[in-house]
Design a protein around this motif. Structure first.
Motif, PDB file in Angstrom:
ATOM      1  N   ASN A 129       0.826  -1.211   0.000  1.00 46.24           N
ATOM      2  CA  ASN A 129       0.000   0.000   0.000  1.00 46.24           C
ATOM      3  C   ASN A 129       0.859   1.258   0.000  1.00 46.24           C
ATOM      4  N   PHE A 130       1.979   1.218   0.693  1.00 53.00           N
ATOM      5  CA  PHE A 130       2.916   2.347   0.664  1.00 53.00           C
ATOM      6  C   PHE A 130       3.414   2.582  -0.757  1.00 53.00           C
ATOM      7  N   ALA A 131       3.816   1.512  -1.435  1.00 53.23           N
ATOM      8  CA  ALA A 131       4.347   1.649  -2.792  1.00 53.23           C
ATOM      9  C   ALA A 131       3.308   2.217  -3.750  1.00 53.23           C
ATOM     10  N   ARG A 132       2.052   1.910  -3.506  1.00 48.44           N
ATOM     11  CA  ARG A 132       0.995   2.431  -4.366  1.00 48.44           C
ATOM     12  C   ARG A 132       0.772   3.928  -4.164  1.00 48.44           C
ATOM     13  N   ARG A 133       0.979   4.410  -2.952  1.00 47.41           N
ATOM     14  CA  ARG A 133       0.695   5.817  -2.636  1.00 47.41           C
ATOM     15  C   ARG A 133       1.904   6.732  -2.797  1.00 47.41           C
ATOM     16  N   ALA A 134       3.089   6.185  -2.586  1.00 54.73           N
ATOM     17  CA  ALA A 134       4.300   7.002  -2.577  1.00 54.73           C
ATOM     18  C   ALA A 134       4.698   7.411  -3.988  1.00 54.73           C
ATOM     19  N   THR A 135       5.588   8.398  -4.079  1.00 55.45           N
ATOM     20  CA  THR A 135       6.208   8.669  -5.370  1.00 55.45           C
ATOM     21  C   THR A 135       7.104   7.484  -5.718  1.00 55.45           C
ATOM     22  N   TRP A 136       7.385   7.320  -6.986  1.00 57.97           N
ATOM     23  CA  TRP A 136       8.193   6.164  -7.366  1.00 57.97           C
ATOM     24  C   TRP A 136       9.597   6.272  -6.787  1.00 57.97           C
ATOM     25  N   GLN A 137      10.092   7.512  -6.610  1.00 59.25           N
ATOM     26  CA  GLN A 137      11.423   7.660  -6.024  1.00 59.25           C
ATOM     27  C   GLN A 137      11.426   7.280  -4.540  1.00 59.25           C
ATOM     28  N   GLU A 138      10.343   7.594  -3.828  1.00 60.34           N
ATOM     29  CA  GLU A 138      10.251   7.203  -2.425  1.00 60.34           C
ATOM     30  C   GLU A 138      10.200   5.681  -2.295  1.00 60.34           C
ATOM     31  N   ALA A 139       9.406   5.054  -3.153  1.00 60.56           N
ATOM     32  CA  ALA A 139       9.317   3.596  -3.114  1.00 60.56           C
ATOM     33  C   ALA A 139      10.644   2.956  -3.498  1.00 60.56           C
ATOM     34  N   ALA A 140      11.332   3.548  -4.455  1.00 65.02           N
ATOM     35  CA  ALA A 140      12.643   3.030  -4.846  1.00 65.02           C
ATOM     36  C   ALA A 140      13.616   3.120  -3.675  1.00 65.02           C
ATOM     37  N   CYS A 141      13.558   4.217  -2.961  1.00 70.77           N
ATOM     38  CA  CYS A 141      14.428   4.393  -1.796  1.00 70.77           C
ATOM     39  C   CYS A 141      14.157   3.322  -0.745  1.00 70.77           C
ATOM     40  N   SER A 142      12.897   3.027  -0.500  1.00 69.30           N
ATOM     41  CA  SER A 142      12.558   2.028   0.516  1.00 69.30           C
ATOM     42  C   SER A 142      13.098   0.648   0.144  1.00 69.30           C
ATOM     43  N   SER A 143      13.282   0.408  -1.148  1.00 67.27           N
ATOM     44  CA  SER A 143      13.759  -0.896  -1.598  1.00 67.27           C
ATOM     45  C   SER A 143      15.241  -1.099  -1.321  1.00 67.27           C
ATOM     46  N   LEU A 144      15.898  -0.096  -0.801  1.00 70.39           N
ATOM     47  CA  LEU A 144      17.341  -0.181  -0.603  1.00 70.39           C
ATOM     48  C   LEU A 144      17.752  -1.117   0.530  1.00 70.39           C
ATOM     49  N   THR A 145      16.805  -1.818   1.128  1.00 71.89           N
ATOM     50  CA  THR A 145      17.210  -2.917   2.009  1.00 71.89           C
ATOM     51  C   THR A 145      18.023  -3.936   1.211  1.00 71.89           C
ATOM     52  N   GLU A 146      17.915  -3.867  -0.114  1.00 66.98           N
ATOM     53  CA  GLU A 146      18.708  -4.753  -0.971  1.00 66.98           C
ATOM     54  C   GLU A 146      20.202  -4.475  -0.845  1.00 66.98           C
ATOM     55  N   LEU A 147      20.555  -3.314  -0.274  1.00 67.37           N
ATOM     56  CA  LEU A 147      21.959  -3.051   0.009  1.00 67.37           C
ATOM     57  C   LEU A 147      22.570  -4.157   0.858  1.00 67.37           C
ATOM     58  N   PHE A 148      21.752  -4.722   1.716  1.00 68.90           N
ATOM     59  CA  PHE A 148      22.244  -5.679   2.695  1.00 68.90           C
ATOM     60  C   PHE A 148      21.891  -7.129   2.333  1.00 68.90           C
ATOM     61  N   ALA A 149      21.135  -7.317   1.240  1.00 70.57           N
ATOM     62  CA  ALA A 149      20.613  -8.644   0.897  1.00 70.57           C
ATOM     63  C   ALA A 149      21.673  -9.646   0.462  1.00 70.57           C
ATOM     64  N   PRO A 150      22.675  -9.272  -0.359  1.00 71.73           N
ATOM     65  CA  PRO A 150      23.650 -10.293  -0.765  1.00 71.73           C
ATOM     66  C   PRO A 150      24.299 -11.013   0.404  1.00 71.73           C
ATOM     67  N   ASP A 151      24.546 -10.306   1.486  1.00 69.74           N
ATOM     68  CA  ASP A 151      25.170 -10.931   2.658  1.00 69.74           C
ATOM     69  C   ASP A 151      24.262 -11.991   3.258  1.00 69.74           C
ATOM     70  N   ILE A 152      22.963 -11.682   3.328  1.00 66.74           N
ATOM     71  CA  ILE A 152      22.033 -12.631   3.940  1.00 66.74           C
ATOM     72  C   ILE A 152      21.876 -13.877   3.074  1.00 66.74           C
TER      73      ILE A 152
END
Length: 244
Positions: A129-152
């Motif tokens: 629901n956040f991704a649907r309401r936010a600007t695409w740049q805000e939603a893109a920013c939230s996806s940056l948990t991928e910064l830490f994903a390769p390690d996991i």
């Protein structure tokens, strides 16, 4: 007095510092990577995480729907293809189904979300629901948990075969695929974030967006912990009505 923006290097460093709150540090995840989880706990996590996997391409489609930048759409659409698959490639959702099968579950259990916990569903739906309401740049920013994903993903590939010999090795393809996909996605998402959030106020907002996504992932594991570690799933103390 309006404070000047952080330079790109400082801003990126602050984004990366959020890795201290990544769900790899959740007690459930620590137990998983240390081989301390039971078969039921692993299966419970896989089943609940599958709901998140199914929502990812829908979330990314919502980002595309809000994006008026053709070049950005051309790059972002690859995320949907990665999860849904395309000709000759099954994609991440199929790979997660195979992980479930490798853990001894039936596909129908996952596809029908028979083990989905309300807390996990609410957290994942909040992200969509956040991704649907936010600007695409805000939603893109939230996806940056991928910064830490390769390690996991690498930790799972390194530790799980030794700790959980009962899991069929064929189930690990999702983690192998995401090692490279996540790094590619981070490069694009990080560039969008550093380019778009350019004032100090905007940069601080970006940090709250990333924290929101971290909260989503942490809350999912809280729900899994209550159900599979403490054995207190929703309504565990209620007498359930009998059905005819």
């Amino acid at each position: 007095m309006i404070k000047p923006p952080w330079c790109r290097e400082e801003f990126e460093a602050r984004l990366r510092a959020k890795g201290a709150y990544y769900h790899i540090h959740h007690p459930f995840h620590i137990a998983m990577n240390n081989g301390q989880c039971t078969t039921e706990q692993i299966r419970g996590w896989v089943a609940n995480r599958f709901y998140y996997q199914t929502i990812i391409p829908i979330k990314d489609a919502a980002i595309l729907a809000n994006c008026n930048d053709r070049d950005a759409r051309r790059l972002w659409v690859q995320r949907i293809i990665d999860h849904d698959g395309h000709s000759g490639e099954d994609g991440g959702i199929e790979a997660w189904l195979r992980l479930g099968e490798a853990c001894g579950m039936r596909r129908a259990e996952l596809l029908e979300h028979r083990h989905l916990l309300p807390g996990v569903r609410f957290a994942v739906d909040a992200y969509l629901n956040f991704a649907r309401r936010a600007t695409w740049q805000e939603a893109a920013c939230s996806s940056l948990t991928e910064l830490f994903a390769p390690d996991i993903h690498q930790k799972r590939l390194d530790n799980w075969p030794a700790h959980y010999a009962w899991i069929e090795p064929s189930g690990y393809q999702y983690f192998r695929s995401r090692l490279n996909e996540a790094r590619r996605d981070v490069e694009h998402g990080l560039r969008v974030t550093l380019d778009y959030f350019t004032t100090r106020e905007q940069q601080k907002h970006a940090l709250t967006l990333l924290q929101f996504k971290l909260d989503i992932l942490w809350s999912m594991l809280d729900a899994v912990t209550m159900a599979y570690v403490h054995h207190t799933p929703p309504y565990h103390n209620c007498e359930m009505p009998k059905h005819d």
